[in-house]
Motif scaffolding. Sequence first.
Motif, mmCIF file in Angstrom:
data_model
loop_
_atom_site.group_PDB
_atom_site.id
_atom_site.type_symbol
_atom_site.label_atom_id
_atom_site.label_comp_id
_atom_site.label_asym_id
_atom_site.label_seq_id
_atom_site.Cartn_x
_atom_site.Cartn_y
_atom_site.Cartn_z
ATOM 1 N N ASP A 146 8.140 107.930 86.100
ATOM 2 C CA ASP A 146 7.983 109.367 86.040
ATOM 3 C C ASP A 146 6.492 109.781 86.170
ATOM 4 O O ASP A 146 6.337 110.997 86.083
ATOM 5 C CB ASP A 146 8.468 109.786 84.589
ATOM 6 C CG ASP A 146 10.122 109.769 84.450
ATOM 7 O OD1 ASP A 146 10.595 109.832 85.805
ATOM 8 O OD2 ASP A 146 10.493 109.456 83.535
ATOM 9 N N ARG A 147 5.573 108.960 85.977
ATOM 10 C CA ARG A 147 4.125 109.021 85.932
ATOM 11 C C ARG A 147 3.619 109.808 87.318
ATOM 12 O O ARG A 147 2.742 110.855 87.187
ATOM 13 C CB ARG A 147 3.310 107.760 85.876
ATOM 14 C CG ARG A 147 1.881 108.018 85.479
ATOM 15 C CD ARG A 147 1.358 106.676 85.346
ATOM 16 N NE ARG A 147 1.771 105.584 84.550
ATOM 17 C CZ ARG A 147 2.076 104.522 84.399
ATOM 18 N NH1 ARG A 147 2.036 103.904 85.680
ATOM 19 N NH2 ARG A 147 2.733 103.888 83.583
ATOM 20 N N THR A 148 4.160 109.376 88.424
ATOM 21 C CA THR A 148 3.744 110.174 89.569
ATOM 22 C C THR A 148 4.010 111.505 89.764
ATOM 23 O O THR A 148 3.375 112.078 90.449
ATOM 24 C CB THR A 148 4.096 109.459 90.894
ATOM 25 O OG1 THR A 148 5.383 109.205 90.658
ATOM 26 C CG2 THR A 148 3.538 107.956 90.843
ATOM 27 N N ALA A 149 5.074 111.863 89.383
ATOM 28 C CA ALA A 149 5.611 113.385 89.117
ATOM 29 C C ALA A 149 4.977 114.116 88.213
ATOM 30 O O ALA A 149 5.077 115.410 88.123
ATOM 31 C CB ALA A 149 7.202 113.397 88.987
ATOM 32 N N LEU A 150 4.538 113.520 87.062
ATOM 33 C CA LEU A 150 3.799 114.406 86.064
ATOM 34 C C LEU A 150 2.865 115.480 86.413
ATOM 35 O O LEU A 150 2.866 116.538 86.132
ATOM 36 C CB LEU A 150 3.448 113.629 84.959
ATOM 37 C CG LEU A 150 2.866 114.049 83.880
ATOM 38 C CD1 LEU A 150 4.013 114.665 82.901
ATOM 39 C CD2 LEU A 150 2.371 112.996 82.774
ATOM 40 N N SER A 151 1.889 115.237 87.369
ATOM 41 C CA SER A 151 1.278 115.856 87.978
ATOM 42 C C SER A 151 1.284 117.242 88.826
ATOM 43 O O SER A 151 1.159 118.198 88.507
ATOM 44 C CB SER A 151 0.004 115.191 88.761
ATOM 45 O OG SER A 151 -0.830 114.235 88.291
ATOM 46 N N ASN A 152 2.677 116.889 89.247
ATOM 47 C CA ASN A 152 3.146 117.907 90.130
ATOM 48 C C ASN A 152 4.078 118.883 89.162
ATOM 49 O O ASN A 152 4.085 119.864 89.388
ATOM 50 C CB ASN A 152 4.230 117.383 91.139
ATOM 51 C CG ASN A 152 3.301 116.703 92.524
ATOM 52 O OD1 ASN A 152 2.136 117.263 92.855
ATOM 53 N ND2 ASN A 152 3.648 115.493 92.559
ATOM 54 N N GLY A 164 -7.478 104.240 84.906
ATOM 55 C CA GLY A 164 -8.499 103.295 84.347
ATOM 56 C C GLY A 164 -8.072 102.022 83.733
ATOM 57 O O GLY A 164 -7.500 101.123 84.288
ATOM 58 N N ALA A 165 -8.491 101.516 82.279
ATOM 59 C CA ALA A 165 -7.755 100.529 81.907
ATOM 60 C C ALA A 165 -6.319 100.631 81.700
ATOM 61 O O ALA A 165 -5.524 99.808 81.688
ATOM 62 C CB ALA A 165 -8.298 100.339 80.326
ATOM 63 N N SER A 166 -5.970 101.980 81.733
ATOM 64 C CA SER A 166 -4.538 102.572 81.530
ATOM 65 C C SER A 166 -4.683 103.725 82.307
ATOM 66 O O SER A 166 -5.618 104.343 82.510
ATOM 67 C CB SER A 166 -3.820 102.537 80.372
ATOM 68 O OG SER A 166 -4.522 103.362 79.418
ATOM 69 N N TYR A 167 -3.373 104.196 82.396
ATOM 70 C CA TYR A 167 -3.286 106.043 83.110
ATOM 71 C C TYR A 167 -3.943 106.807 81.878
ATOM 72 O O TYR A 167 -3.445 106.925 80.901
ATOM 73 C CB TYR A 167 -1.979 106.313 83.627
ATOM 74 C CG TYR A 167 -1.672 105.572 84.573
ATOM 75 C CD1 TYR A 167 -1.873 106.243 85.918
ATOM 76 C CD2 TYR A 167 -1.024 104.507 84.910
ATOM 77 C CE1 TYR A 167 -1.544 105.568 87.195
ATOM 78 C CE2 TYR A 167 -0.928 103.870 86.178
ATOM 79 C CZ TYR A 167 -1.016 104.508 87.093
ATOM 80 O OH TYR A 167 -0.632 103.699 88.656
ATOM 81 N N GLU A 168 -4.870 107.628 82.328
ATOM 82 C CA GLU A 168 -5.629 108.612 81.326
ATOM 83 C C GLU A 168 -5.979 109.905 81.894
ATOM 84 O O GLU A 168 -5.654 109.919 83.115
ATOM 85 C CB GLU A 168 -7.028 107.967 81.139
ATOM 86 C CG GLU A 168 -7.042 106.378 80.344
ATOM 87 C CD GLU A 168 -8.368 106.041 80.408
ATOM 88 O OE1 GLU A 168 -8.743 105.176 79.369
ATOM 89 O OE2 GLU A 168 -9.494 106.443 81.243
ATOM 90 N N VAL A 169 -5.839 110.657 80.858
ATOM 91 C CA VAL A 169 -6.076 112.115 81.413
ATOM 92 C C VAL A 169 -7.928 112.587 81.307
ATOM 93 O O VAL A 169 -8.168 112.512 80.154
ATOM 94 C CB VAL A 169 -5.262 113.146 80.382
ATOM 95 C CG1 VAL A 169 -5.489 114.527 80.681
ATOM 96 C CG2 VAL A 169 -3.745 112.781 80.552
#
Length: 790
Positions: A146-152, A164-169
Amino acid sequence: MLPHSYTVDSLSQSQDLASNILAASTPSAISAACSSVESFLHSHTPDQYRHFFSITFPSLICKIFGFGDATAPSPAQSSSPQNGWIDVITATNDSDLSGRVFSLLSPSGILMSSIFAVDKLSLVKYVFPTERLPEYSRFMLSSEKDRTALSNLCPFLKGKIEEGASYEVRLNVFEYYMFWLSYYPVCRGNNESSSMNMIPIPKKKMSRLESWTRIKGFPGSSKRDSDQKLECNLYVKILYSYLKAFVPVFDLNAHQPYRSSLLQYGNGYDGSVMARAEFLVNLFVHYWIVENDFSPFPVITAKSFGVAPPFRSAVEEIPPTCGLQEVVKLLVKYLNLSWVTSGVGSENYIEYGESPRWKTPTSGSSFHVANLSLRPLTSWNTHLQRPLYRYILRSFLFCPIGSSIKNASQVFSIWVTYLEPWMISLDDFSDLEAALNGSVKDAKKEESFESRGCGYTSLWQSYVISNYLYYSSLVMHFIGFAHKFLHTDPETITQMVLKVMSILTSYKDLLVLMKNIDKAFHSKQTGPGNSTVNELSRFVPSIREQLKDWEDGLCESNADGSFLHENWNKDLKLFSDCGDGGQQLLQLFILRAEAELQAVPEKNLSEALKCLDSLKQVVSNFFGGHVIKPIAFSLEMDHPQKNRDELFKPRGARNQMASSAKYKGDWMTRPVSEDEVAWVAKLLINISIWLNERLGLNQPVINNDKKENSESVSYVDVSEVDARNVAGAGDAGRMMVRGVVMVCGSVLQLMRKYGVRVNLRVMASKKFLTLLFLYVVFVVLKRFVTRMIR
């Protein structure tokens, strides 16, 4: 490139300033810290702000909102958490100090102009803690699918999720500040509803100072004074000033010319105005209204990105966070001003004859909503419709049994405000305007008088049609809530029902429009003489789609004491006179209220009965007949000794049902009752579901012609079997096994035919388990005694 000496000087000044800010906890120290910040920003150019926003600005956010600071300069300062500046101002009720802090944070102040200057140069970026995001976004960010769809799906996170070290906002300065501003009331509400402090954020390795900074930790803060007036609240004052400065409501078309065409924008158009406005609106809506919703996105939009809500595995079915009602109400009233100012009396207003179309708004907004035209966005209402409906509905459905209805009553006031947008005027914000500038209130008197809500007119038909579920389905859910909590506070609940019904009957044209929409909704085909209903029938598909989408994931088994049934989200029954229709439920409510109000103190009884009489009259006007009609069903009096409380006893907490209530959903997955062992019931339910899937009992058998059925059955003629061919006990055993298999197959076929499923849950009964336990004890004792005798 800056000289090395000046860079060192800016670094040391920023560190000293951060230390002074962290140590400022008294009114005089806070005022001095504000002056020091303004003096520093005035004495430096934008390209010299890097150290200030890397070191000082996070400390400033910590102290303003009361967030804990994990990088305090000395152990003494970090060992004892200090209240934020907003808390200090609230406790001291110091208007001068409030004005001083507001002057620092004002949208027209030096701090905000410096923020925009730094963002323009892209000098500083921040990593926002994932733990402080809305619940559903934390869940999606941790899921690789689901991570890729979160921005949309989340416009306020679009382009801000990086690896980064992990996915960050990762945010710029303005976005970072607004994220913490949005999170503040959520965190305060969580602290007020729980006596435990929030779990601190684990410390992680920091990146280079010039690139990333992070605020860590959040200790508990002091309780907010619930009696404080809205206009005196510094946070609300700051919020209103940002809405007024960054979210236009009076000239939306001027900020987005030719938005739905291929024409080029004018030279004076600044696309950042609407981009910033939509970012703030979506940020506030998702943090405060969507927040912990287990179905945060429209179903069709989510599925188009490969996401399948609801996220029940991560987000529980709980009411929205308490304490957010004031800021949500301010946001709703302010955003609906765009409909008032750009709609009523304007030639750009969307007329009643236009048909709503389902589309995804442009400029990053992903809400799948009913837009009333393809022209540019003329109001912010489309951003509110679905999330606010679910916010109000979840507050009513998931309000715990036995709890106070204070939060629900505050949400009720938001709903009432939303039902009457024609009553919103600039005068509603006069107190806040006066708080921003003492001379504004007098200057706005004449303008406020002109813009005062003039009541419902035909120009508001488009608003009612696009938000029809607020006037119909949500009313039915509220009636269920009123029945559920009538015994807790009969006076308040009766007044709330009266308020809603008074709004629906306050204007004859509004009531006629609602009835015509209801007729169109329930009419398969209308005659030529009913032209109005025929005209409204084209809106029915959109309303049906709204009904299915806005109430996604909610069902009767999840809502204690509700009046919802298996097909509850497929129909509108407010005007229906059937057993579970609005007419019968309102009549029953009036009968119950008459009985409950008899227990009201005598000094309040007279007013309570007057309120009930008014409700009878309003309900009579709503249905166009007598208030109390003969009820179609008869009340069984098999147990006359039962008192009133037992007859109307609601379901217990934690999805437990009263013994007298009849469950209308799936009997196997009904809520755990008092005569069952919970963990055994859940275990047996899972085993039963697995067996039914393996045996194919979940799908009914499809009957073909009788010939195929008859040919599919195998028969064994025992008379033709030669006894000499049976070679001993082995063959006899195989024949017996085959016979057993055939019998089991026939039984399974009959079970599929008649829809019978395996249900082992009956063994979770306390009586059954008690008998089983006694039997086991008896067998063990019998064997023990037998061995002793031997």
